[in-house]
Design a protein around this motif. Structure first.
Motif, short mmCIF file in Angstrom:
data_model
loop_
_atom_site.label_atom_id
_atom_site.label_comp_id
_atom_site.label_asym_id
_atom_site.label_seq_id
_atom_site.Cartn_x
_atom_site.Cartn_y
_atom_site.Cartn_z
N ARG A 39 58.85 21.61 48.60
CA ARG A 39 58.84 21.18 50.00
C ARG A 39 57.45 21.30 50.59
N VAL B 102 54.15 18.54 49.53
CA VAL B 102 53.96 17.21 50.11
C VAL B 102 53.29 17.26 51.48
N ASP C 267 62.26 15.36 44.12
CA ASP C 267 61.93 13.93 44.06
C ASP C 267 60.84 13.57 45.06
N ALA C 268 60.74 14.30 46.18
CA ALA C 268 59.69 14.02 47.15
C ALA C 268 58.31 14.29 46.56
N PRO D 208 66.52 15.73 46.24
CA PRO D 208 65.51 15.15 47.14
C PRO D 208 64.26 16.01 47.29
N GLU D 209 64.39 17.33 47.16
CA GLU D 209 63.21 18.19 47.33
C GLU D 209 62.20 17.98 46.21
#
Length: 205
Positions: free
Chosen positions: A107, A110, A144-145, A141-142
């Motif tokens: 997290r 990014v 994948d970001a 999603p974490e």
């Protein structure tokens, strides 16, 4: 090193290399664990020439095992990164951790300034523990970001990890080693991390 955060002090154990560092490796711990976890120590051993900073979150410094909500973890992590960047300016950074710490690193990567040259996700928990209704929230999603941001990542997981294993992605390598979520086999973890970290932050010369 003690870093003051809005949620109490964080403790950072720093291992210094001989000579000028070629990079800064920042690692966070699992939810109820600490910075002496076998896979974290293996990652440090896999990064010769790096300053290795293992971060103990404020709730663990205070003696609590249950982590706070994600925004508090992320804010404390960001405070530590700010202090480390000021202390070791201009060197490539690799952010990572195990389990909950891997989520925090993903997290934070990014939005970090400077951005890390790589993210190391040890035992990334792809699926949350089951809720009362049997559902397991998806945490992909974490991680994948990180891939969407174009940041190279390495996910190392046990082949029997009950929380799942992240899939390969455009900027993500995935290595499975024998073991479960604890990733206690230091040798295989070190062997997985060493070539990747040399690739994202090559030795000078």
């Amino acid at each position: 090193m003690i870093v003051e955060t809005p949620h109490g002090p964080a403790e950072v154990v720093i291992d210094h290399p001989d000579g000028e560092p070629r990079g800064l490796l920042v690692l966070g711990h699992g939810a109820g664990g600490g910075i002496e976890a076998p896979d974290l120590l293996a990652a440090v051993a896999a990064a010769p020439g790096f300053v290795a900073a293992r971060v103990l979150q404020p709730y663990r410094v205070a003696g609590r095992k249950a982590p706070p909500r994600a925004p508090q973890l992320d804010e404390a992590w960001a405070c530590v990164l700010t202090e480390l960047t000021a202390r070791f300016p201009g060197v490539p950074q690799v952010h990572g951790g195990r389990s909950s710490g891997a989520r925090v690193a993903c997290r934070g990567a990014v939005v970090a300034d400077p951005r890390p040259v790589g993210v190391l996700a040890l035992a990334f928990p792809l699926l949350a523990p089951a809720r009362k209704d049997g559902t397991r929230p998806d945490r992909s999603p974490e991680i994948d970001a990180v891939d969407a941001a174009g940041i190279p990542a390495l996910a190392v997981s046990g082949d029997r990890d009950r929380f799942g294993v992240p899939p390969v992605a455009a900027h993500r390598e995935v290595v499975t080693v024998r073991g479960d979520h604890s990733l206690r086999a230091q040798g295989p973890v070190r062997d997985a991390v060493a070539p990747w970290i040399a690739q994202v932050a090559p030795p000078c010369g």
